[in-house]
Design an enzyme around this catalytic site. Structure first.
Site, PDB file in Angstrom:
ATOM      1  N   HIS A  13      -1.079   6.228   1.559  1.00 19.35           N
ATOM      2  CA  HIS A  13      -1.446   4.901   1.471  1.00 19.35           C
ATOM      3  C   HIS A  13      -1.433   3.971   0.143  1.00 19.35           C
ATOM      4  CE1 HIS A  13      -2.798   6.331   5.381  1.00 19.35           C
ATOM      5  NE2 HIS A  13      -3.079   5.218   6.139  1.00 19.35           N
ATOM      6  N   SER A  57       2.906   4.981   6.499  1.00 17.68           N
ATOM      7  CA  SER A  57       1.913   4.289   5.934  1.00 17.68           C
ATOM      8  C   SER A  57       2.557   3.868   4.579  1.00 17.68           C
ATOM      9  CB  SER A  57       0.474   4.829   5.951  1.00 17.68           C
ATOM     10  OG  SER A  57       0.058   4.946   7.266  1.00 17.68           O
TER      11      SER A  57
END
EC number: 3.4.21.105
Length: 438
Positions: A377, A312
């Site tokens: 993220h 991610s």
């Protein structure tokens, strides 16, 4: 340094440096009279029009002629233009460009040829030749073309019907990624299918293979991180294994489950592959890996007890860079339904972050330990907005010529050094309680 004789005088010339030369001033035309100097370029000279204002001295025109002589490679203008028309054919010009070693990269040489071939008569006059060789250029050649009003023809192949499937895909990529029409036509003209965009495809394939291997071995396809054996993989980043430096990158091949892998693989193929086609393997792989590395290092600083899995960090670096580029060039982007697609992308990315936050703070199973952090993220998004946006805005420009690139690179390097010292010293100094590695 080189020297050229012109009209009985000798001018000492600069090395070929397009950034220091200038466009011939207006009001100058090619005169028919002959010069008595030696050298092939003394056959024709520059002569002011009768009503033209006074012009700079002959040194400026000598520089242009000397640079043209470098292109001609010693051929006289009489040989290139035997009928003394003041023009040479586009085919002859193309042969000159590709048969001599000029200090221009192949893409710029291709643009010279494209400009010559865009002439309706298929000819290049001496004035145009000097303009092309000695015009003042910015760090981006194609922007100099735009500034000099020398772009590819407006009715070029971007609007042609009946294109093949692959060329239509290339046109789609140009409209999706590039905000400027000159950039889109330049990309469409010079795009080559070799080498293909192998980086993003290879990373996605490797992630799928790893997922299938662990899924078949553990007989678990969703929320694999709840299985204690899954977290024992040598690819997973775990704070107890910080000394194994490869884990700061290899965690990108492991995923929480089918839900995270599907989301990341879809974005890598839908956004990563077009970006790699336009900007090249080196830049996109650098951006992706920078996001992955920043993700694990950020987790090691802000969430010291948590492991990390999934790509991610790299995915959010690519997506945030692309979305930021679209927003900053909103008027120039030609992709359809921009607003709807932007909202949909933000909703999907936010939902994935929400899933990661829920997983991190959900009660862990006794044997599984803490669940993976969501900070990767956010770190990837920061890398995308900073480093990624700088890369995407530098299409066909050398990054080393961009001041913003060095600022971003310095900031990223400072973060890396801080993170390394943190991982070496801070855990012991702070007495951080790290769960035992599986």
């Amino acid at each position: 340094m080189g020297r050229v004789e012109d009209g009985g005088t000798t001018e000492e010339l600069e090395d070929w440096d397009p950034g220091t030369s200038a466009l011939p001033a207006p009001g100058i035309k090619q005169g028919p009279r002959e010069q008595t100097g030696t050298g092939p370029l003394s056959q024709k000279c520059w002569e002011p029009e009768p009503d033209a204002p006074s012009q700079p001295g002959p040194a400026l025109w000598s520089r242009g002629r000397a640079r043209t002589q470098a292109l001609a490679g010693g051929s006289s203008l009489q040989q290139l233009d035997p009928e003394n028309t003041g023009f040479i054919g586009a085919d002859t010009f193309t042969g000159l460009v590709h048969s001599h070693e000029l200090p221009l990269d192949p893409a710029k040489l291709d643009m010279l040829v494209a400009l010559a071939q865009s002439n309706e008569q298929g000819q290049v006059c001496y004035q145009e030749l000097v303009d092309l060789i000695s015009s003042k250029r910015s760090s981006s050649f194609k922007r100099a073309i735009a500034n000099g009003q020398r772009a590819l023809p407006r009715d070029g192949p971007l609007d042609e019907p009946g294109l093949g499937v692959y060329k239509r895909f290339v046109r789609y990529v140009a409209y999706e990624i590039l905000p400027c029409e000159v950039d889109r036509r330049w990309y469409f003209y010079r795009h080559r299918s070799c080498p293909p965009p192998v980086f993003m495809a290879s990373v996605t394939l490797a992630q799928i293979i790893v997922f299938l291997c662990y899924g078949a071995r553990l007989n678990k396809w969703v929320l694999q991180t709840y299985h204690p054996e899954y977290m024992k993989s040598p690819l997973v980043y775990h704070p107890g294994h910080r000394a194994r430096a490869w884990r700061f990158l290899t965690y990108m091949f492991m995923h929480v489950g089918l839900e995270q892998l599907g989301f990341n693989a879809l974005l890598q193929l839908m956004i990563g592959v077009p970006l790699e086609m336009v900007h090249g393997l080196l830049r996109i792989s650098l951006l992706y890996l920078a996001g992955v590395l920043a993700g694990s290092l950020t987790v090691s600083i802000t969430d010291m007890r948590a492991p990390v899995v999934g790509g991610s960090g790299g995915v959010y670096a690519l997506c945030s860079a692309h979305l930021a580029n679209v927003v900053m060039n909103w008027a120039g982007m030609r992709c359809p339904y921009k607003l709807l697609r932007m909202v949909l992308a933000l909703v999907c990315m936010s939902s994935e972050v929400g899933r990661a936050v829920w997983l991190r703070f959900s009660p862990p199973l006794p044997a599984s330990g803490p669940q993976p952090s969501f900070m990767a993220h956010l770190a990837g998004a920061v890398v995308g907005v900073s480093m990624g946006l700088t890369i995407l805005r530098s299409y066909e420009e050398r990054l080393r010529d961009q001041c913003g690139w060095w600022v971003v690179l310095l900031a990223y390097g400072t973060f890396l050094l801080f993170a390394v010292f943190w991982n070496v010293f801070a855990y012991d100094l702070l007495g951080a309680h790290i769960p035992p590695p599986p």
